[in-house]
Design a protein around this motif. Structure first.
Motif, PDB file in Angstrom:
ATOM      1  N   ARG A 110       0.812  -1.222   0.000  1.00 43.90           N
ATOM      2  CA  ARG A 110       0.000   0.000   0.000  1.00 43.90           C
ATOM      3  C   ARG A 110       0.844   1.270   0.000  1.00 43.90           C
ATOM      4  O   ARG A 110       0.304   2.377   0.097  1.00 43.90           O
ATOM      5  CB  ARG A 110      -0.946  -0.007   1.189  1.00 43.90           C
ATOM      6  N   THR A 111       2.168   1.130  -0.150  1.00 49.97           N
ATOM      7  CA  THR A 111       3.045   2.293  -0.207  1.00 49.97           C
ATOM      8  C   THR A 111       2.740   3.090  -1.478  1.00 49.97           C
ATOM      9  O   THR A 111       2.705   2.533  -2.568  1.00 49.97           O
ATOM     10  CB  THR A 111       4.527   1.861  -0.224  1.00 49.97           C
ATOM     11  N   PRO A 112       2.510   4.397  -1.348  1.00 51.52           N
ATOM     12  CA  PRO A 112       2.179   5.206  -2.522  1.00 51.52           C
ATOM     13  C   PRO A 112       3.382   5.402  -3.453  1.00 51.52           C
ATOM     14  O   PRO A 112       4.530   5.393  -3.018  1.00 51.52           O
ATOM     15  CB  PRO A 112       1.755   6.554  -1.939  1.00 51.52           C
ATOM     16  N   PHE A 113       3.072   5.585  -4.728  1.00 50.84           N
ATOM     17  CA  PHE A 113       4.092   5.977  -5.697  1.00 50.84           C
ATOM     18  C   PHE A 113       3.515   7.070  -6.589  1.00 50.84           C
ATOM     19  O   PHE A 113       2.303   7.217  -6.718  1.00 50.84           O
ATOM     20  CB  PHE A 113       4.571   4.799  -6.551  1.00 50.84           C
ATOM     21  N   ALA A 114       4.408   7.838  -7.188  1.00 51.54           N
ATOM     22  CA  ALA A 114       4.030   8.812  -8.205  1.00 51.54           C
ATOM     23  C   ALA A 114       5.034   8.695  -9.332  1.00 51.54           C
ATOM     24  O   ALA A 114       6.242   8.672  -9.092  1.00 51.54           O
ATOM     25  CB  ALA A 114       4.029  10.229  -7.645  1.00 51.54           C
ATOM     26  N   ALA A 115       4.547   8.573 -10.546  1.00 51.91           N
ATOM     27  CA  ALA A 115       5.391   8.580 -11.734  1.00 51.91           C
ATOM     28  C   ALA A 115       5.205   9.937 -12.392  1.00 51.91           C
ATOM     29  O   ALA A 115       4.084  10.303 -12.770  1.00 51.91           O
ATOM     30  CB  ALA A 115       5.005   7.452 -12.677  1.00 51.91           C
ATOM     31  N   ILE A 116       6.283  10.696 -12.511  1.00 52.92           N
ATOM     32  CA  ILE A 116       6.218  12.065 -13.014  1.00 52.92           C
ATOM     33  C   ILE A 116       6.912  12.131 -14.364  1.00 52.92           C
ATOM     34  O   ILE A 116       8.093  11.795 -14.476  1.00 52.92           O
ATOM     35  CB  ILE A 116       6.872  13.041 -12.021  1.00 52.92           C
ATOM     36  N   ARG A 117       6.154  12.538 -15.364  1.00 53.51           N
ATOM     37  CA  ARG A 117       6.685  12.644 -16.722  1.00 53.51           C
ATOM     38  C   ARG A 117       6.669  14.110 -17.121  1.00 53.51           C
ATOM     39  O   ARG A 117       5.701  14.809 -16.887  1.00 53.51           O
ATOM     40  CB  ARG A 117       5.814  11.831 -17.667  1.00 53.51           C
ATOM     41  N   TRP A 118       7.737  14.545 -17.728  1.00 51.14           N
ATOM     42  CA  TRP A 118       7.897  15.943 -18.153  1.00 51.14           C
ATOM     43  C   TRP A 118       7.773  16.887 -16.964  1.00 51.14           C
ATOM     44  O   TRP A 118       7.117  17.927 -17.050  1.00 51.14           O
ATOM     45  CB  TRP A 118       6.905  16.327 -19.240  1.00 51.14           C
ATOM     46  N   GLY A 119       8.405  16.535 -15.846  1.00 52.49           N
ATOM     47  CA  GLY A 119       8.338  17.350 -14.638  1.00 52.49           C
ATOM     48  C   GLY A 119       8.784  18.776 -14.870  1.00 52.49           C
ATOM     49  O   GLY A 119       9.701  19.028 -15.643  1.00 52.49           O
ATOM     50  N   THR A 120       8.137  19.696 -14.236  1.00 51.66           N
ATOM     51  CA  THR A 120       8.344  21.143 -14.264  1.00 51.66           C
ATOM     52  C   THR A 120       7.916  21.785 -15.567  1.00 51.66           C
ATOM     53  O   THR A 120       8.077  22.983 -15.730  1.00 51.66           O
ATOM     54  CB  THR A 120       9.804  21.566 -13.952  1.00 51.66           C
ATOM     55  N   ARG A 121       7.356  21.035 -16.503  1.00 51.61           N
ATOM     56  CA  ARG A 121       6.904  21.601 -17.774  1.00 51.61           C
ATOM     57  C   ARG A 121       5.387  21.790 -17.738  1.00 51.61           C
ATOM     58  O   ARG A 121       4.693  21.141 -16.958  1.00 51.61           O
ATOM     59  CB  ARG A 121       7.291  20.677 -18.926  1.00 51.61           C
ATOM     60  N   PRO A 122       4.859  22.652 -18.580  1.00 47.76           N
ATOM     61  CA  PRO A 122       3.408  22.852 -18.602  1.00 47.76           C
ATOM     62  C   PRO A 122       2.632  21.578 -18.922  1.00 47.76           C
ATOM     63  O   PRO A 122       1.498  21.416 -18.483  1.00 47.76           O
ATOM     64  CB  PRO A 122       3.197  23.894 -19.704  1.00 47.76           C
ATOM     65  N   ASP A 123       3.245  20.672 -19.676  1.00 51.41           N
ATOM     66  CA  ASP A 123       2.570  19.424 -20.037  1.00 51.41           C
ATOM     67  C   ASP A 123       2.934  18.264 -19.112  1.00 51.41           C
ATOM     68  O   ASP A 123       2.821  17.101 -19.469  1.00 51.41           O
ATOM     69  CB  ASP A 123       2.854  19.059 -21.497  1.00 51.41           C
ATOM     70  N   GLN A 124       3.347  18.597 -17.884  1.00 49.47           N
ATOM     71  CA  GLN A 124       3.705  17.569 -16.901  1.00 49.47           C
ATOM     72  C   GLN A 124       2.553  16.597 -16.691  1.00 49.47           C
ATOM     73  O   GLN A 124       1.391  16.994 -16.655  1.00 49.47           O
ATOM     74  CB  GLN A 124       4.052  18.237 -15.567  1.00 49.47           C
ATOM     75  N   GLU A 125       2.900  15.322 -16.566  1.00 51.77           N
ATOM     76  CA  GLU A 125       1.914  14.279 -16.285  1.00 51.77           C
ATOM     77  C   GLU A 125       2.324  13.561 -15.011  1.00 51.77           C
ATOM     78  O   GLU A 125       3.497  13.265 -14.811  1.00 51.77           O
ATOM     79  CB  GLU A 125       1.872  13.263 -17.427  1.00 51.77           C
ATOM     80  N   VAL A 126       1.352  13.275 -14.153  1.00 49.58           N
ATOM     81  CA  VAL A 126       1.618  12.555 -12.917  1.00 49.58           C
ATOM     82  C   VAL A 126       0.631  11.404 -12.822  1.00 49.58           C
ATOM     83  O   VAL A 126      -0.576  11.595 -12.973  1.00 49.58           O
ATOM     84  CB  VAL A 126       1.480  13.456 -11.672  1.00 49.58           C
ATOM     85  N   VAL A 127       1.155  10.212 -12.592  1.00 49.36           N
ATOM     86  CA  VAL A 127       0.329   9.025 -12.364  1.00 49.36           C
ATOM     87  C   VAL A 127       0.612   8.577 -10.943  1.00 49.36           C
ATOM     88  O   VAL A 127       1.774   8.396 -10.566  1.00 49.36           O
ATOM     89  CB  VAL A 127       0.676   7.896 -13.359  1.00 49.36           C
ATOM     90  N   ARG A 128      -0.434   8.417 -10.137  1.00 52.84           N
ATOM     91  CA  ARG A 128      -0.267   8.001  -8.752  1.00 52.84           C
ATOM     92  C   ARG A 128      -0.943   6.660  -8.524  1.00 52.84           C
ATOM     93  O   ARG A 128      -1.912   6.310  -9.191  1.00 52.84           O
ATOM     94  CB  ARG A 128      -0.880   9.035  -7.807  1.00 52.84           C
ATOM     95  N   GLY A 129      -0.422   5.939  -7.543  1.00 52.03           N
ATOM     96  CA  GLY A 129      -1.015   4.672  -7.169  1.00 52.03           C
ATOM     97  C   GLY A 129      -0.304   4.093  -5.976  1.00 52.03           C
ATOM     98  O   GLY A 129       0.387   4.814  -5.246  1.00 52.03           O
ATOM     99  N   VAL A 130      -0.465   2.806  -5.778  1.00 49.38           N
ATOM    100  CA  VAL A 130       0.234   2.091  -4.711  1.00 49.38           C
ATOM    101  C   VAL A 130       1.100   1.015  -5.343  1.00 49.38           C
ATOM    102  O   VAL A 130       0.838   0.558  -6.469  1.00 49.38           O
ATOM    103  CB  VAL A 130      -0.749   1.484  -3.683  1.00 49.38           C
TER     104      VAL A 130
END
Length: 69
Positions: free
Chosen positions: A8-28
């Protein structure tokens, strides 16, 4: 998880971080193997990955002065 982390430990996958088109996927971690994560991405694992800092960042950016000119 074999290193002792809870499924159940959370994770976040960050794509194109700090850019206007940044994408974040969260889960466990239990779902990481079946979660689509496009590359390139930075993977953050742990409780900090559950925080959504976009609201904080947008309110802070307008008042932050780095002093760099």
């Amino acid at each position: 998880m074999s290193a002792g982390l809870s499924p159940r430990t959370p994770f976040a996958a960050i794509r194109w971080g700090t850019r206007p088109d940044q994408e974040v996927v969260r889960g466990v971690l239990a779902d990481l193997g079946t979660t689509r994560v496009d590359s390139p991405a930075t993977l953050v694992i742990g409780h900090v990955a559950a925080f959504d800092l976009r609201d904080l960042a947008s309110s802070t950016v307008s008042t932050f002065d780095s002093g760099v000119r």
